[in-house]
Design a protein around this motif. Sequence first.
Motif, PDB file in Angstrom:
ATOM      1  N   LEU A 228       0.858  -1.174   0.000  1.00 39.05           N
ATOM      2  CA  LEU A 228       0.000   0.000   0.000  1.00 39.05           C
ATOM      3  C   LEU A 228       0.897   1.226   0.000  1.00 39.05           C
ATOM      4  O   LEU A 228       2.003   1.202   0.536  1.00 39.05           O
ATOM      5  CB  LEU A 228      -0.916   0.020   1.229  1.00 39.05           C
ATOM      6  CG  LEU A 228      -1.933  -1.115   1.379  1.00 39.05           C
ATOM      7  CD1 LEU A 228      -2.676  -0.963   2.709  1.00 39.05           C
ATOM      8  CD2 LEU A 228      -2.918  -1.119   0.223  1.00 39.05           C
ATOM      9  N   TYR A 229       0.418   2.319  -0.592  1.00 45.26           N
ATOM     10  CA  TYR A 229       1.226   3.518  -0.724  1.00 45.26           C
ATOM     11  C   TYR A 229       0.495   4.727  -0.139  1.00 45.26           C
ATOM     12  O   TYR A 229      -0.728   4.791  -0.150  1.00 45.26           O
ATOM     13  CB  TYR A 229       1.563   3.782  -2.200  1.00 45.26           C
ATOM     14  CG  TYR A 229       2.240   2.613  -2.869  1.00 45.26           C
ATOM     15  CD1 TYR A 229       3.608   2.401  -2.721  1.00 45.26           C
ATOM     16  CD2 TYR A 229       1.500   1.698  -3.620  1.00 45.26           C
ATOM     17  CE1 TYR A 229       4.235   1.320  -3.317  1.00 45.26           C
ATOM     18  CE2 TYR A 229       2.125   0.611  -4.223  1.00 45.26           C
ATOM     19  CZ  TYR A 229       3.483   0.424  -4.069  1.00 45.26           C
ATOM     20  OH  TYR A 229       4.090  -0.640  -4.652  1.00 45.26           O
ATOM     21  N   GLN A 230       1.275   5.667   0.369  1.00 50.18           N
ATOM     22  CA  GLN A 230       0.730   6.913   0.907  1.00 50.18           C
ATOM     23  C   GLN A 230       1.461   8.082   0.272  1.00 50.18           C
ATOM     24  O   GLN A 230       2.677   8.035   0.060  1.00 50.18           O
ATOM     25  CB  GLN A 230       0.886   6.961   2.427  1.00 50.18           C
ATOM     26  CG  GLN A 230       0.348   8.241   3.059  1.00 50.18           C
ATOM     27  CD  GLN A 230       0.456   8.211   4.574  1.00 50.18           C
ATOM     28  OE1 GLN A 230       0.149   7.197   5.207  1.00 50.18           O
ATOM     29  NE2 GLN A 230       0.887   9.310   5.166  1.00 50.18           N
ATOM     30  N   ASN A 231       0.735   9.144  -0.024  1.00 50.12           N
ATOM     31  CA  ASN A 231       1.328  10.337  -0.619  1.00 50.12           C
ATOM     32  C   ASN A 231       2.013  11.196   0.438  1.00 50.12           C
ATOM     33  O   ASN A 231       1.804  11.043   1.638  1.00 50.12           O
ATOM     34  CB  ASN A 231       0.260  11.156  -1.336  1.00 50.12           C
ATOM     35  CG  ASN A 231      -0.326  10.428  -2.531  1.00 50.12           C
ATOM     36  OD1 ASN A 231       0.378   9.697  -3.223  1.00 50.12           O
ATOM     37  ND2 ASN A 231      -1.611  10.617  -2.777  1.00 50.12           N
ATOM     38  N   GLN A 237       5.418   9.337  -2.952  1.00 52.06           N
ATOM     39  CA  GLN A 237       4.786   8.228  -2.258  1.00 52.06           C
ATOM     40  C   GLN A 237       5.799   7.367  -1.511  1.00 52.06           C
ATOM     41  O   GLN A 237       7.004   7.425  -1.750  1.00 52.06           O
ATOM     42  CB  GLN A 237       4.013   7.358  -3.255  1.00 52.06           C
ATOM     43  CG  GLN A 237       2.784   8.030  -3.857  1.00 52.06           C
ATOM     44  CD  GLN A 237       2.046   7.089  -4.788  1.00 52.06           C
ATOM     45  OE1 GLN A 237       2.641   6.353  -5.560  1.00 52.06           O
ATOM     46  NE2 GLN A 237       0.730   7.121  -4.721  1.00 52.06           N
ATOM     47  N   GLY A 238       5.275   6.565  -0.589  1.00 52.16           N
ATOM     48  CA  GLY A 238       6.077   5.575   0.113  1.00 52.16           C
ATOM     49  C   GLY A 238       5.172   4.474   0.620  1.00 52.16           C
ATOM     50  O   GLY A 238       3.935   4.561   0.523  1.00 52.16           O
ATOM     51  N   LYS A 364       5.332   3.475   8.260  1.00 53.69           N
ATOM     52  CA  LYS A 364       5.606   4.059   6.950  1.00 53.69           C
ATOM     53  C   LYS A 364       7.085   3.886   6.640  1.00 53.69           C
ATOM     54  O   LYS A 364       7.934   3.906   7.529  1.00 53.69           O
ATOM     55  CB  LYS A 364       5.251   5.551   6.932  1.00 53.69           C
ATOM     56  CG  LYS A 364       3.852   5.891   7.394  1.00 53.69           C
ATOM     57  CD  LYS A 364       3.640   7.397   7.428  1.00 53.69           C
ATOM     58  CE  LYS A 364       2.296   7.774   8.023  1.00 53.69           C
ATOM     59  NZ  LYS A 364       2.270   7.487   9.499  1.00 53.69           N
ATOM     60  N   MET A 365       7.384   3.751   5.357  1.00 50.34           N
ATOM     61  CA  MET A 365       8.769   3.607   4.914  1.00 50.34           C
ATOM     62  C   MET A 365       8.917   4.229   3.536  1.00 50.34           C
ATOM     63  O   MET A 365       8.025   4.118   2.693  1.00 50.34           O
ATOM     64  CB  MET A 365       9.171   2.135   4.873  1.00 50.34           C
ATOM     65  CG  MET A 365      10.614   1.896   4.454  1.00 50.34           C
ATOM     66  SD  MET A 365      11.005   0.128   4.389  1.00 50.34           S
ATOM     67  CE  MET A 365      12.767   0.189   4.067  1.00 50.34           C
ATOM     68  N   ASP A 366      10.055   4.896   3.312  1.00 47.44           N
ATOM     69  CA  ASP A 366      10.285   5.540   2.019  1.00 47.44           C
ATOM     70  C   ASP A 366      11.779   5.556   1.725  1.00 47.44           C
ATOM     71  O   ASP A 366      12.612   5.462   2.634  1.00 47.44           O
ATOM     72  CB  ASP A 366       9.742   6.975   2.058  1.00 47.44           C
ATOM     73  CG  ASP A 366       9.506   7.556   0.668  1.00 47.44           C
ATOM     74  OD1 ASP A 366       9.675   6.819  -0.318  1.00 47.44           O
ATOM     75  OD2 ASP A 366       9.143   8.742   0.576  1.00 47.44           O
TER      76      ASP A 366
END
Length: 488
Positions: A228-231, A237-238, A364-366
């Motif tokens: 899954l990705y988040q802006n 995104q990450g 979260k990870m990016d």
Amino acid sequence: MKINLLSRPCRSKKDIIMVLLLLFVSSVSFAQNKVYVNSQTNAVSGLCVNCSVTNPQNAIGNNENDYSTIKVPLSLLGANVTQTLIFPEAVAGNFRKVIIGIGAKNSEISVGLLKKMEIETFLGNVSNGDAKKIDDTMLNIDPGTKRGTIEFIPKKRFDRVRVKLDGGLLDLNDELRIYYAYYFTSCGLPPFNPSYYYSFNGNINESISGFNFTSYPIYPNSPDYSPLYQNNLICEQGLATSSPDKDIKLYIEQIPPALKTGDITVSFWAHMDAGILRLMAFGAVLELFSGYAVLNNDPNPFRYPMNGDKLQHFVLVYSGNNICMYLDGWPIIINSSPASYCREWDPVKRSNMDFIKLSLTQGKMDELVIYNRKLTEDEIQDLNCSYGTNMVFCNRRASKTSSNVVSAEEGVFNVSPNPTSGQITLDGNIPLEGSEISISNISGKEVYRSAFRTKTFELPDVLPGGIYILNLQTKEGKIFSRKIILSR
């Protein structure tokens, strides 16, 4: 999506070339955000008849088609016109390319036309000492349009660029036009030539060599481990998952041969809510929780202060017989000793862990970056600064050339214990009488200031746990800075 270049028997060579170009561009064009200037100043110096900057506000913002106009109709000794283009905030140099859109009214842009033009960067009102005439390495020309761009990478921290025109252009009836100015953020290929780069911008692909992650397969009645990705994380995104019932699990079945020997550095950004990030790679295991980290099942985990709900920068260095961790560009301080959080690492075990497994729950990870060498501490700090998030730390690094900032050779200054629950003691061989003490948070806001009174004192109770910068300025004006980890 798979593209079969031969799916149409009559596909032309031109079509095939176009598809190949599209594939190439998509594979190397990393996410980059433009940050435009949002203010400006201008000035005319010396005796210059009819010299001016008209419509100076048109160089501001993201409209790349209107322009300010610099007019220097006569070439007079000592006369010049400047326009200073100011960005929203100061950013680290070395990793950001500045683009200035320019043009002329009557002439096509060329190095010869711009031989009296100069570019210089500043941090506030202080020059970085990098004034430079325009040359072929900086100028890109749009043939037939009377427009072009000046492109360069500042070497030092900056927040503005000054365009200076000494005397006139080749044609006395001509004028220089400034259309826009922006820099690219670090959302792109990270510095220091990484071997493997995972941006997680809507996919789990690797952008350099193609060693992509694969999501764990979904079988009947098995959990869904797909990403899954988040802006709006560090760079667009990450990866992100907030539910305790949703895991993201990725793997690379066999690590590339280049990573099977030698030192390795792994960099990523993360924030843990109430879950766990687990990275199994290169014969070692990292488990990252909310507020503490465990390397290789260490019974004494490293407890780190979190920066609110913001992502923090983690670096793992696999070298010799140790694996060491850095947080937000800093080596972790354990028991008041400036040594990173290190645990034993057996590089031979890589042969038994010939894979990479990554799992994420409630976090979260990016920006996962892998280097097939050991980054130096300076490189780790510069890598952290390239993302423009740790302003105080990066300002301090940028000011190392200042005569007021003291190197370790000029004196010893220690702060202990560190981490601390509130009480700290200053020690060393520098004169403390008459000095000033200030403490800032990592956003740059000063949260405490006091004249020196005693070597041991308490930090204010109102300060929450976190990372702070303590600055001590002696009465001679010398400045010592130390990071403090406040655990509360």
